[in-house]
Motif scaffolding. Structure first.
Motif, short mmCIF file in Angstrom:
data_model
loop_
_atom_site.label_atom_id
_atom_site.label_comp_id
_atom_site.label_asym_id
_atom_site.label_seq_id
_atom_site.Cartn_x
_atom_site.Cartn_y
_atom_site.Cartn_z
N SER A 1 0.83 -1.20 0.00
CA SER A 1 0.00 0.00 0.00
C SER A 1 0.86 1.25 0.00
O SER A 1 0.52 2.26 -0.64
N ALA A 2 2.01 1.21 0.68
CA ALA A 2 2.90 2.37 0.72
C ALA A 2 3.41 2.70 -0.68
O ALA A 2 3.51 3.89 -1.05
N ASN A 3 3.74 1.68 -1.46
CA ASN A 3 4.21 1.92 -2.82
C ASN A 3 3.12 2.54 -3.69
O ASN A 3 3.38 3.47 -4.46
N PHE A 4 1.90 2.02 -3.56
CA PHE A 4 0.84 2.58 -4.38
C PHE A 4 0.51 4.01 -3.95
O PHE A 4 0.22 4.87 -4.79
N LEU A 5 0.57 4.27 -2.66
CA LEU A 5 0.35 5.64 -2.19
C LEU A 5 1.38 6.59 -2.77
O LEU A 5 1.06 7.73 -3.12
N ALA A 6 2.62 6.12 -2.91
CA ALA A 6 3.66 6.96 -3.53
C ALA A 6 3.31 7.27 -4.98
O ALA A 6 3.49 8.40 -5.44
N TRP A 7 2.79 6.29 -5.70
CA TRP A 7 2.36 6.51 -7.08
C TRP A 7 1.17 7.47 -7.13
O TRP A 7 1.14 8.38 -7.97
N LEU A 8 0.22 7.28 -6.25
CA LEU A 8 -0.95 8.16 -6.23
C LEU A 8 -0.56 9.60 -5.92
O LEU A 8 -1.12 10.55 -6.48
N ASP A 9 0.41 9.77 -5.04
CA ASP A 9 0.90 11.11 -4.75
C ASP A 9 1.53 11.74 -5.98
O ASP A 9 1.31 12.92 -6.28
N LEU A 10 2.33 10.96 -6.70
CA LEU A 10 2.96 11.48 -7.92
C LEU A 10 1.90 11.87 -8.96
O LEU A 10 1.98 12.94 -9.57
N ILE A 11 0.93 11.02 -9.14
CA ILE A 11 -0.12 11.29 -10.12
C ILE A 11 -0.91 12.53 -9.72
O ILE A 11 -1.20 13.41 -10.56
N SER A 12 -1.26 12.65 -8.45
CA SER A 12 -2.07 13.79 -8.02
C SER A 12 -1.29 15.10 -8.12
O SER A 12 -1.85 16.14 -8.49
N ARG A 13 0.00 15.08 -7.82
CA ARG A 13 0.80 16.31 -7.92
C ARG A 13 0.91 16.76 -9.37
O ARG A 13 0.73 17.95 -9.68
N HIS A 14 1.22 15.83 -10.27
CA HIS A 14 1.31 16.18 -11.69
C HIS A 14 -0.03 16.69 -12.22
O HIS A 14 -0.08 17.68 -12.97
N GLY A 15 -1.11 16.00 -11.85
CA GLY A 15 -2.42 16.39 -12.35
C GLY A 15 -2.84 17.76 -11.87
O GLY A 15 -3.36 18.57 -12.64
N MET A 16 -2.63 18.03 -10.60
CA MET A 16 -3.03 19.31 -10.04
C MET A 16 -2.22 20.46 -10.64
O MET A 16 -2.77 21.53 -10.96
N ALA A 17 -0.94 20.24 -10.81
CA ALA A 17 -0.05 21.29 -11.32
C ALA A 17 -0.09 21.42 -12.83
O ALA A 17 0.51 22.34 -13.38
N ASP A 18 -0.77 20.47 -13.50
CA ASP A 18 -0.82 20.45 -14.97
C ASP A 18 0.58 20.30 -15.55
O ASP A 18 1.02 21.05 -16.41
N LYS A 19 1.29 19.28 -15.06
CA LYS A 19 2.65 19.02 -15.49
C LYS A 19 2.76 17.64 -16.14
O LYS A 19 2.04 16.71 -15.79
N ASP A 20 3.69 17.52 -17.08
CA ASP A 20 3.95 16.23 -17.73
C ASP A 20 4.63 15.28 -16.75
O ASP A 20 5.39 15.71 -15.86
#
Length: 259
Positions: free
Chosen positions: A233-252
């Motif tokens: 779960s910790a690994n997937f949370l790390a991925w979800l954090d990366l996805i949410s940061r990129h999505g919110m900031a509108d970054k590639d």
């Protein structure tokens, strides 16, 4: 009415907690508003603050979603930041119908609003032509998945009723990713399409060859070759954090790295 066992309804043994009625999530300043209609443009209409009854754990978990969305707005606002979270649109929580809503163990989100025209309307933005709005919707989905095991939305819509809201429930733990589970697979497919630029990626919940390639591309871009989202779960949370940061900031994908 008997509440279902924790093995069926919740990830934790908290089924003894009561229902509560609130008009806010996480902070008393972050009110909920009931979606009563749709505008001519298809956006939800949320005329006033509304109280909803739900199981206490659902309220707690939904509050964590708002806490994290506020934090994203503070640090990863697309422009003119920071964005301070304002209010949440909701279509329903405890409702006498089949499924987890019957027990107040699910919540239907319709809008996430940071003020000053910065928001996600779940009836419109998931399939919006403008990529930055689809990315922001994806960020919301990733945050919801951090705190709820099941997240249904416009691309994970098994019965055709979730095109206009995000349904979240605790019928499954917020655990490691499982590619046999459409909630998790659609998040990776969406990220591959709108963050990694694989524009022909199908968001259909089927973890086939194209999705495997999309996952590999994201691993490389994120610098997460050694972070297997299915391992813990910790690994997937790390991925979800990366996805949410990129999505919110509108970054590639690759603007922010793992670790």
């Amino acid at each position: 009415m008997t509440f279902p066992s924790s093995s069926k309804a919740f990830a934790r043994s908290t089924c003894e907690l009561p229902d509560i009625t609130r008009d806010w999530l996480y902070s008393t300043a972050w009110k909920m508003r009931y979606r009563t209609a749709f505008s001519e443009s298809g956006f939800g209409v949320h005329p006033k603050v509304t109280s909803f009854t739900m199981h206490q754990e659902t309220h707690t978990q939904a509050g964590k979603v708002m806490r994290d969305l506020n934090a994203l707005g503070q640090t990863y606002a697309r422009s003119e930041g920071p964005w301070d979270y304002q209010w949440t649109g909701v279509a329903g929580t405890k409702v006498c119908k089949p499924g987890y809503h019957r027990y107040g163990a699910a919540i239907d989100f319709t809008r996430f609003d940071w003020g000053s025209g910065h928001y996600v309307d779940t009836a419109v933005h998931g399939k919006e032509k403008r990529r930055y709005l689809r990315r922001r919707y994806l960020a919301v989905i990733a945050v919801c998945r951090k705190h709820f095991g099941t997240v249904l939305h416009c691309y994970n819509d098994p019965d055709g009723s979730h095109w206009n809201h995000i349904h979240a429930d605790r019928g499954r733990k917020a655990v490691a990713a499982d590619w046999d589970y459409q909630t998790d697979t659609t998040i990776i497919q969406w990220a591959a399409r709108d963050l990694a630029g694989i524009t022909d990626m199908a968001i259909d919940g089927d973890f086939g060859p194209q999705t495997r390639q999309g996952l590999a591309t994201l691993r490389k871009r994120f610098g997460a070759e050694k972070v297997d989202p299915t391992a813990s779960s910790a690994n997937f949370l790390a991925w979800l954090d990366l996805i949410s940061r990129h999505g919110m900031a509108d970054k590639d994908a690759g603007t922010y790295k793992s670790g």
